[in-house]
Design a protein around this motif. Structure first.
Motif, short mmCIF file in Angstrom:
data_model
loop_
_atom_site.label_atom_id
_atom_site.label_comp_id
_atom_site.label_asym_id
_atom_site.label_seq_id
_atom_site.Cartn_x
_atom_site.Cartn_y
_atom_site.Cartn_z
N UNK A 111 -3.47 6.44 -31.30
CA UNK A 111 -3.05 5.63 -30.15
C UNK A 111 -3.96 5.87 -28.96
N UNK A 112 -4.45 7.08 -28.80
CA UNK A 112 -5.35 7.39 -27.68
C UNK A 112 -6.82 7.18 -28.01
N UNK A 113 -7.21 7.60 -29.20
CA UNK A 113 -8.63 7.47 -29.57
C UNK A 113 -9.08 6.01 -29.60
N UNK A 114 -8.18 5.10 -29.89
CA UNK A 114 -8.54 3.69 -29.96
C UNK A 114 -8.13 2.93 -28.70
N UNK A 115 -7.58 3.61 -27.72
CA UNK A 115 -7.14 2.93 -26.50
C UNK A 115 -8.33 2.43 -25.69
N UNK A 116 -8.31 1.18 -25.24
CA UNK A 116 -9.41 0.69 -24.38
C UNK A 116 -9.48 1.39 -23.04
N UNK A 117 -8.37 2.03 -22.64
CA UNK A 117 -8.26 2.61 -21.31
C UNK A 117 -8.35 4.13 -21.33
N UNK A 118 -9.13 4.70 -22.25
CA UNK A 118 -9.24 6.16 -22.34
C UNK A 118 -9.92 6.76 -21.12
N UNK A 119 -10.56 5.92 -20.31
CA UNK A 119 -11.26 6.42 -19.13
C UNK A 119 -10.33 6.61 -17.93
N UNK A 120 -9.12 6.04 -18.00
CA UNK A 120 -8.28 6.04 -16.80
C UNK A 120 -6.92 6.68 -17.02
N UNK A 121 -6.77 7.45 -18.09
CA UNK A 121 -5.49 8.12 -18.30
C UNK A 121 -5.22 8.33 -19.77
N UNK A 122 -3.97 8.68 -20.06
CA UNK A 122 -3.57 9.04 -21.42
C UNK A 122 -2.34 8.23 -21.80
N UNK A 123 -2.30 7.82 -23.06
CA UNK A 123 -1.11 7.19 -23.62
C UNK A 123 -0.16 8.30 -24.05
N UNK A 124 0.97 8.41 -23.38
CA UNK A 124 1.91 9.51 -23.65
C UNK A 124 3.08 9.10 -24.53
N UNK A 125 3.23 7.83 -24.77
CA UNK A 125 4.35 7.35 -25.57
C UNK A 125 4.15 5.88 -25.85
N UNK A 126 5.03 5.33 -26.63
CA UNK A 126 5.10 3.89 -26.77
C UNK A 126 6.34 3.41 -26.03
N UNK A 127 6.76 2.21 -26.33
CA UNK A 127 7.91 1.62 -25.64
C UNK A 127 9.15 1.68 -26.53
N UNK A 128 10.12 0.89 -26.22
CA UNK A 128 11.36 0.86 -26.97
C UNK A 128 11.16 0.40 -28.41
N UNK A 129 10.12 -0.37 -28.65
CA UNK A 129 9.94 -0.96 -29.99
C UNK A 129 8.68 -0.47 -30.68
N UNK A 130 7.96 0.47 -30.10
CA UNK A 130 6.80 1.17 -30.66
C UNK A 130 5.56 0.31 -30.83
N UNK A 131 5.43 -0.78 -30.07
CA UNK A 131 4.19 -1.55 -30.17
C UNK A 131 3.32 -1.50 -28.92
N UNK A 132 3.87 -1.05 -27.79
CA UNK A 132 3.10 -1.00 -26.55
C UNK A 132 2.52 0.39 -26.38
#
Length: 955
Positions: free
Chosen positions: A561-582
């Protein structure tokens, strides 16, 4: 045994009336049926054994009725109650009584149709209470006329039988609205006999909508393509044509809505005559009954309970709300309307609820990170309440909150850990529902190195200290690759308190591995006091056992989820949402927001494949609509406004994939289906990225673009390398085949940048799929015939594609319907169905999970966020579950959603002959218990239904 009379539940009669549910009547009916089965007369004394058996059956029925009602609006259809009586009789082994009961119901149904004409004559004096309160005789010939009109052009539908069903439910003093509803209910109950009855029910329900909106119902003519309205004396017939009245009422509807505070007054500033001229009234006929009923109950705007919107007004209102800031707003509104009203693309529920209103909260998902600070914890609980109030679904990352026993410096005490705060968050979600339209919904995420993780796994259990249970909160594990590797290696795993290892929360990949091993060394040396070591495989087994038992936690993967995130330069993905797609970055200053909508693939697919030009046009407009949400949106918190305006993420999704496979005659459980998923994923990714780049050229890049993967020339397909290089041999098996030439997309991004930090996410679409009349999301067919329960009631869902094929083969008859019911919608055991048809119409539990996982892996390679991905397993076991989730990880999936497994009880067996099909199908051999994961039961206590009205996860 005594059946209590007290109940707050209600029963919906066939004519739409409701009355209080009296459990004693169930007991009386069962007792009478059993006495008749034994040949006893009504005057014979009741034997104790018979009374005990009747009480046992009745108690089981009452329990099921209470449970069904609890999942909806507190009421149950009378037909559903009778289905439950049948089921419970067979469950208790009372097959002889059940057979008599089934035959009695069938005879009653036929008698209603045969008596219809005579009852019309006999009941001319039955009165109806009009809307104004006056009593007048029921016009039975008018009822017959309306039913014949509804069945016109539908040779499969019998107006006479519908008339019989309707007449049998009429009583003296019935209200006009109840009588109109009785017509709808008569058609609705026959949908299982033939899907064409859905069209008849749609027409009858639309009459109710039109009457509420305009005060009169259209009258069809034999020579007109569309109906006329009844003309008053001296009125020109042209003025009463259906399109003229429909379009002519548009501006008045908007003014009424604005005056009542339901519609944004800015909509009155549009060129209303131009927009009215663009409305296509005939598209109301494209809805299935479930779609219109869903709109009527939850989406159409109303004033004091009277709907002021028709379906096409509704679509145009949403389109206008999304075009408010456009320079050519009338042209754009018409462009948006065309997509929505043809079901090519449908915005997510919050957008449909609120677009064009005074509170345009149009976003679907909000993701927050909770800090290890008491003030911030309760700020996040307050934020949850504000976000939930306006129909937002919530994902909370709780990993930073210190564990049980951790030292609190300020008070020199010890922490109670994260669990009590999760209980508070759970209760807050219950307290604040979403505008009265559905309950608040939330998912808590925790990384498996957290010292409270093992207790976190038990939050959804039905046993234990209820103060440490969150029965209404979803949970998800945010799993790093290192944990999966330790499981495979049978290694040890160390649990820490986050305040001792504060940077682990923000690390992933090799950086996480290095730092985690450093902390393990510190613990070994005694430099970290609060920790616990467990066998990784043992913790993994506990995770899977909880998934099996409670449906939670969902398993999601931190590193891809983080290694492929387009926004790895501006923070970290710490979770998904209620439905696990965001999958978006979160921090104290930024609550991630995503705006969703889904392409309806079947509207772009023919027998030979996808209409690529049409799909490209749809995606271009859809991305524009989603981008517009960001500037129009009402933001309940400053942190959500900050994040959404800076990064501008949108989530373009997909629905109707199973329908497209049916159109193309491709079985879901096949390699061609996998290849088709790959082809579609690439097409959507190609055109979505291109559309965002084109918007950037027109409107400018998103604020944090510089330094992003987009800026570095990396598209989603390129980011697979980062995951592959971070894993050991055999740990990553993701296909990288491309079919399209991506040079134009790369050139557009390089030249213009991107308007949106993230563009694609495949969400669940249960509710908007109901509206559009297609299969939800990427899901395989659940059942070819089953009962669905949602806020609008209980619905019979039958696979219209299958019915069409069986009709072509002259196999669709009463016997086939009975056999489908008996076999829970499965074709496999039905000998007379050709093998080719069986393969095409395999249901979710018959499809090899390998094909589902591989197809999703192919989609995931093109998508910059995630996919809400359900797993189906007919016969779960520990090894099977472990292998399946490990395969998801190896195939590069970022997240998974629910595990769905078969329950002991499946489709209700209504009106089937137990002598013909046998006395004890496999589903009767055991009862479901609280310890099994009942993932798709109708209804289900431990996991999301295919359409769960209480869950924001369903778009």
């Amino acid at each position: 045994m005594t059946i209590a009379a007290q109940t707050e539940l209600s029963i919906r009669k066939r004519d739409g009336r409701t009355e209080a549910f009296d459990p004693r009547r169930i007991h009386q009916a069962v007792t009478a049926a059993m006495r008749a089965g034994q040949g006893a007369s009504a005057d014979d004394p009741v034997e104790s054994a018979l009374d005990e058996a009747a009480s046992r059956v009745a108690a089981g029925v009452v329990s099921e009725v209470e449970f069904v009602a609890s999942r909806g609006d507190g009421s149950v259809d009378v037909e559903r109650v009778q289905d439950l009586v049948e089921s419970q009789l067979m469950q208790e082994g009372e097959f002889r009584v059940a057979r008599r009961y089934i035959l009695y119901r069938e005879q009653r149904s036929r008698a209603r149709a045969l008596r219809a004409e005579s009852e019309i004559g006999d009941r001319r004096t039955v009165s109806m209470r009009a809307a104004g309160g006056d009593l007048r005789p029921v016009d039975f010939h008018d009822l017959k006329h309306r039913l014949f009109r509804a069945c016109r052009g539908l040779p499969e539908c019998s107006a006479n039988e519908l008339l019989g069903d309707t007449v049998a439910t009429i009583y003296d003093g019935i209200s006009e609205s109840e009588l109109e509803r009785a017509l709808v209910m008569a058609a609705r109950q026959r949908i299982e006999r033939d899907p064409a009855y859905s069209q008849a029910a749609t027409r009858l329900l639309l009459d109710i909508v039109y009457k509420e909106a305009w005060g009169r119902v259209p009258e069809p003519t034999h020579d007109a393509p569309l109906p006329l309205f009844p003309a008053t004396e001296g009125e020109d017939e042209t003025a009463t044509s259906f399109p003229t009245v429909y379009r002519g009422g548009f501006s008045g509807y908007l003014r009424d809505g604005a005056d009542a505070g339901r519609i944004d007054p800015r909509l009155l500033e549009f060129d209303l005559d131009r927009l009215a001229g663009a409305i296509r009234p005939e598209r109301d006929r494209d809805f299935q009954y479930l779609g219109v009923q869903t709109l009527y109950d939850r989406y159409l705007l109303h004033i004091d309970g009277r709907r002021i919107e028709t379906p096409q007004y509704f679509w145009m209102r949403v389109a206008m709300g999304l075009a408010l800031n456009e320079q050519e707003r009338e042209s754009r509104a018409i462009e948006f309307y065309e997509l929505l009203s043809t079901f090519r693309f449908v915005s997510a529920t919050p957008t449909l609820f609120n677009s064009g209103t005074l509170h345009p909260q149009l976003s679907s998902c909000y993701l927050t990170t909770v800090d290890d600070d008491l003030q911030h914890i309760f700020k996040c609980v307050q934020d949850n309440a504000m976000l939930s109030k306006w129909a937002g679904g919530l994902g909370n990352d709780w990993t930073r909150v210190r564990a049980t026993g951790a030292h609190i410096h300020g008070t020199n005490g010890k922490s109670q850990g994260v669990i009590p705060f999760l209980k508070v968050a759970n209760d807050g979600a219950l307290a604040v529902n979403q505008g009265g339209k559905r309950k608040g919904a939330i998912c808590a995420y925790l990384e498996p190195w957290h010292l409270d993780f093992e207790e976190f796994l038990e939050l959804r259990k039905n046993t234990g200290d209820d103060r440490r249970r969150t029965h209404d909160m979803n949970t998800a594990a945010w799993v790093p690759d290192l944990f999966m590797r330790r499981v495979q290696e049978n290694g040890e795993w160390t649990l820490f308190s986050p305040n001792d290892v504060p940077d682990l929360h923000d690390l992933y990949g090799e950086a996480f591995k290095s730092r985690y091993e450093h902390y393990e060394q510190q613990a070994e040396l005694g430099e970290i006091k609060l920790f616990r070591r467990v066998e990784a495989s043992k913790l993994w087994r506990k995770m899977l056992s909880m998934v099996f038992e409670t449906g939670h936690p969902w398993l999601t993967f931190k590193d891809p989820s983080n290694l492929r995130s387009p926004q790895d330069h501006s923070g970290v993905v710490h979770s998904s949402n209620l439905c696990t797609e965001i999958l978006l970055n979160t921090s104290n200053d930024e609550t991630a927001v995503c705006n969703l909508g889904s392409i309806n693939l079947v509207k772009h697919t023919g027998r030979e494949g996808v209409d690529r030009g049409l799909l490209a046009d749809t995606i271009r407009t859809a991305v524009r609509m989603l981008d517009n949400v960001i500037d129009i949106n009402y933001y309940p918190t400053a942190e959500s406004a900050n994040a959404n305006r800076r990064h501008r993420p949108v989530g373009l999704g997909l629905m109707g994939f199973q329908d497209a496979l049916f159109v193309r005659r491709i079985p879901y459980g096949s390699q061609p289906a996998v290849e088709f998923a790959d082809e579609v994923g690439e097409l959507i990714g190609y055109h979505a990225i291109l559309a965002s780049a084109e918007l950037a050229a027109e409107r400018g890049r998103y604020g944090s673009y510089q330094g992003s993967k987009w800026d570095r020339g990396l598209l989603p397909i390129d980011t697979i390398d980062a995951v592959h290089s971070s894993r050991n041999e055999g740990e990553h098996e993701m296909d990288r085949t491309c079919r399209l030439g991506w040079a134009p997309v790369r050139q557009a991004v390089a030249a213009h940048g991107m308007r949106n930090s993230n563009v694609m996410a495949i969400a669940p679409t249960a509710t908007i799929s109901n509206i559009a009349g297609c299969a939800q999301s990427i899901e395989p067919t659940y059942r070819n015939l089953f009962a669905k329960s949602n806020l609008s009631g209980d619905f019979t869902i039958v696979n219209a594609y299958l019915v069409a094929d069986l009709k072509r083969l002259e196999l669709w008859d009463d016997q086939m319907i009975d056999e489908l019911k008996h076999h829970d919608g499965e074709l496999g055991p039905i000998d007379r169905v050709p093998e080719e048809v069986k393969r095409l119409y395999q249901t979710a539990f018959a499809v090899d999970p390998h094909f589902l996982i591989e197809a999703n892996s192919r989609r995931q390679k093109w998508i910059d966020m995630g996919i809400s991905f359900n797993l189906y397993l007919a016969n779960p076991s520990g090894p099977a579950l472990s292998d399946m989730y490990a395969k998801c990880w190896r195939k590069g999936l970022k997240t998974t959603y629910y595990l769905r497994s078969l329950a002991a009880t499946q489709v209700e067996k209504s009106s089937i002959d137990v002598n013909r099909h046998g006395v004890q199908p496999k589903w009767m051999k055991s009862r479901s218990s609280s310890s099994e994961i009942v993932v798709q039961r109708e209804p289900t206590p431990s996991a999301c239904s295919i359409d769960d009205p209480e869950c924001e996860a369903c778009q």
